[in-house]
Design a protein around this motif. Structure first.
Motif, PDB file in Angstrom:
ATOM      1  N   LYS A  79     -21.962   1.674 -16.043  1.00 57.77           N
ATOM      2  CA  LYS A  79     -21.791   3.118 -16.257  1.00 57.77           C
ATOM      3  C   LYS A  79     -20.945   3.767 -15.167  1.00 57.77           C
ATOM      4  CE  LYS A  79     -26.081   4.561 -13.950  1.00 57.77           C
ATOM      5  NZ  LYS A  79     -25.458   5.373 -12.892  1.00 57.77           N
ATOM      6  N   ALA A 194     -26.779   7.617 -20.062  1.00 56.35           N
ATOM      7  CA  ALA A 194     -25.351   7.491 -19.797  1.00 56.35           C
ATOM      8  C   ALA A 194     -24.811   6.284 -20.555  1.00 56.35           C
ATOM      9  CB  ALA A 194     -25.103   7.307 -18.302  1.00 56.35           C
ATOM     10  N   GLN A 197     -25.568   2.561 -19.485  1.00 61.88           N
ATOM     11  CA  GLN A 197     -26.651   2.544 -18.499  1.00 61.88           C
ATOM     12  C   GLN A 197     -27.525   1.314 -18.713  1.00 61.88           C
ATOM     13  OE1 GLN A 197     -28.342   6.235 -16.974  1.00 61.88           O
ATOM     14  NE2 GLN A 197     -30.316   5.624 -17.802  1.00 61.88           N
ATOM     15  N   ALA A 237     -22.721  -1.909 -24.744  1.00 59.36           N
ATOM     16  CA  ALA A 237     -22.169  -1.134 -23.632  1.00 59.36           C
ATOM     17  C   ALA A 237     -20.732  -0.706 -23.912  1.00 59.36           C
ATOM     18  CB  ALA A 237     -22.246  -1.953 -22.344  1.00 59.36           C
ATOM     19  N   ARG A 241     -19.146   3.106 -24.152  1.00 60.93           N
ATOM     20  CA  ARG A 241     -18.053   3.523 -23.277  1.00 60.93           C
ATOM     21  C   ARG A 241     -16.822   3.953 -24.081  1.00 60.93           C
ATOM     22  NH1 ARG A 241     -17.334   2.208 -18.177  1.00 60.93           N
ATOM     23  NH2 ARG A 241     -15.376   1.090 -18.521  1.00 60.93           N
TER      24      ARG A 241
END
Length: 353
Positions: A79, A194, A197, A237, A241
């Motif tokens: 993150k 986030a 995270q 992830a 992102r």
């Protein structure tokens, strides 16, 4: 593999624990390693994280060490990395991810709804602050810094040797788990985390990356990194992102995202908690994480995300860990998020996976 891999890491307790986790995973793959610890500007600066810009401020010194061959791989909290690609560097592996959840830490283990009227809660995250205000407008959000131990010590009644000035702090659950602090009274918060995270990113120089498009045999390090990667963790992830990349969200933008059970959810929140915009998409129609994240970002923008929050809120920081610019990379995306083609950024994130 006879090479001893040098693992670059920050010096914080949590960063060192994360590096040890990667070292242990490499050892199970028959790879020897040693740790190279560096100090980042994020570790030495005293400004609030909301002013520093949390994205990139912890990663820049470590990336410089990697580019300058001070280490062979670098271990980051995923993150903390800017979404913009750095020439010469690649995210080579995402080990199995820990939980993405945020937790409320109190002396009694109270739920958010049980806190007294006007309770003081510490966090340095605009994303967390905005969602807490949305759930409990009466709360007093205090901007705090410091490592996990320092933050915990500020909770009134929790630390026997510290008086404490806060009713609670908000932390990433993954950090407590990695430090073996699951004894701390905590409750999972119903807020969006986030993006990425709980995930680690193992970064390497491009020549050592196990990219599938490479035609020549992989190096021993690249083979080890390929085995270290957990495809499911990498996909989740990277999709999260890619939402950031599509929104071109700055360091201080209150944006959350999480991928679970085949669904990517994301939200944009006004800093004062008065409004929010959330959306979700199933992954079934999107074979690549970048495509999924970009599609959800486009949906949020179509629905008015830019009217809800200052998405491009950012703070450029150019000083190095010991003061002064990092050369030759000062002012580059090592430090800051810059305006970019979001499609290219998302492709950089997940094209290999």
């Amino acid at each position: 593999m006879t090479q001893t891999v040098r693992i670059g890491t920050r010096r914080s307790e949590l960063a060192l624990a994360q590096a040890r986790q990667v070292a242990a995973a490499l050892a199970r793959l028959g790879v020897r390693s040693t740790t190279v610890a560096v100090t980042s500007a994020g570790d030495t600066a005293r400004e609030p994280l909301s002013k520093l810009g949390t994205v990139g401020v912890f990663a820049a010194r470590l990336r410089t060490a990697l580019l300058e061959n001070e280490c062979d791989i670098a271990v980051h909290s995923f993150k903390d990395l800017p979404t913009q690609k750095i020439p010469g560097l690649e995210t080579a592996a995402v080990p199995k991810r820990e939980t993405a959840a945020d937790v409320l830490v109190t002396a009694s283990g109270a739920e958010l709804g049980d806190l007294r009227q006007g309770a003081k809660i510490g966090t340095g995250s605009p994303r967390r602050a905005a969602q807490l205000k949305r759930l409990r407008p009466d709360l007093r959000i205090m901007d705090i810094r410091g490592n996990i131990g320092t933050r915990i010590s500020r909770v009134r009644g929790l630390h026997p040797q510290a008086e404490g000035d806060l009713d609670a702090v908000v932390l990433a659950h993954a950090g407590l788990i990695r430090l073996g602090r699951t004894d701390i009274p905590s409750r999972i918060l119903p807020i969006l985390p986030a993006p990425a995270q709980g995930a680690l990113a193992v970064e390497c120089r491009s020549q050592d990356c196990p990219a599938p498009e490479k035609t020549h045999p992989l190096s021993p390090l690249a083979r080890a990194l390929e085995n270290l990667n957990d495809p499911e963790s990498n996909f989740s992830a990277s999709a999260e992102r890619a939402v950031l990349a599509g929104l071109q969200a700055g360091c201080a933008a209150p944006v959350g995202a999480v991928y679970e059970n085949g669904i990517l959810r994301a939200g944009v929140f006004s800093p004062d908690g008065s409004s929010a915009l959330e959306a979700e998409l199933p992954a079934a129609q999107y074979p690549h994480a970048g495509e999924l994240g970009l599609a959800l970002a486009s949906l949020l923008l179509e629905r008015g995300a830019e009217s809800v929050a200052p998405l491009h809120l950012n703070k450029t920081r150019r000083s190095g860990g010991s003061g002064g610019d990092i050369s030759p990379f000062a002012g580059s995306a090592l430090w800051r998020e810059e305006k970019q083609d979001p499609t290219a950024a998302a492709n950089d994130i997940s094209a290999k996976w």
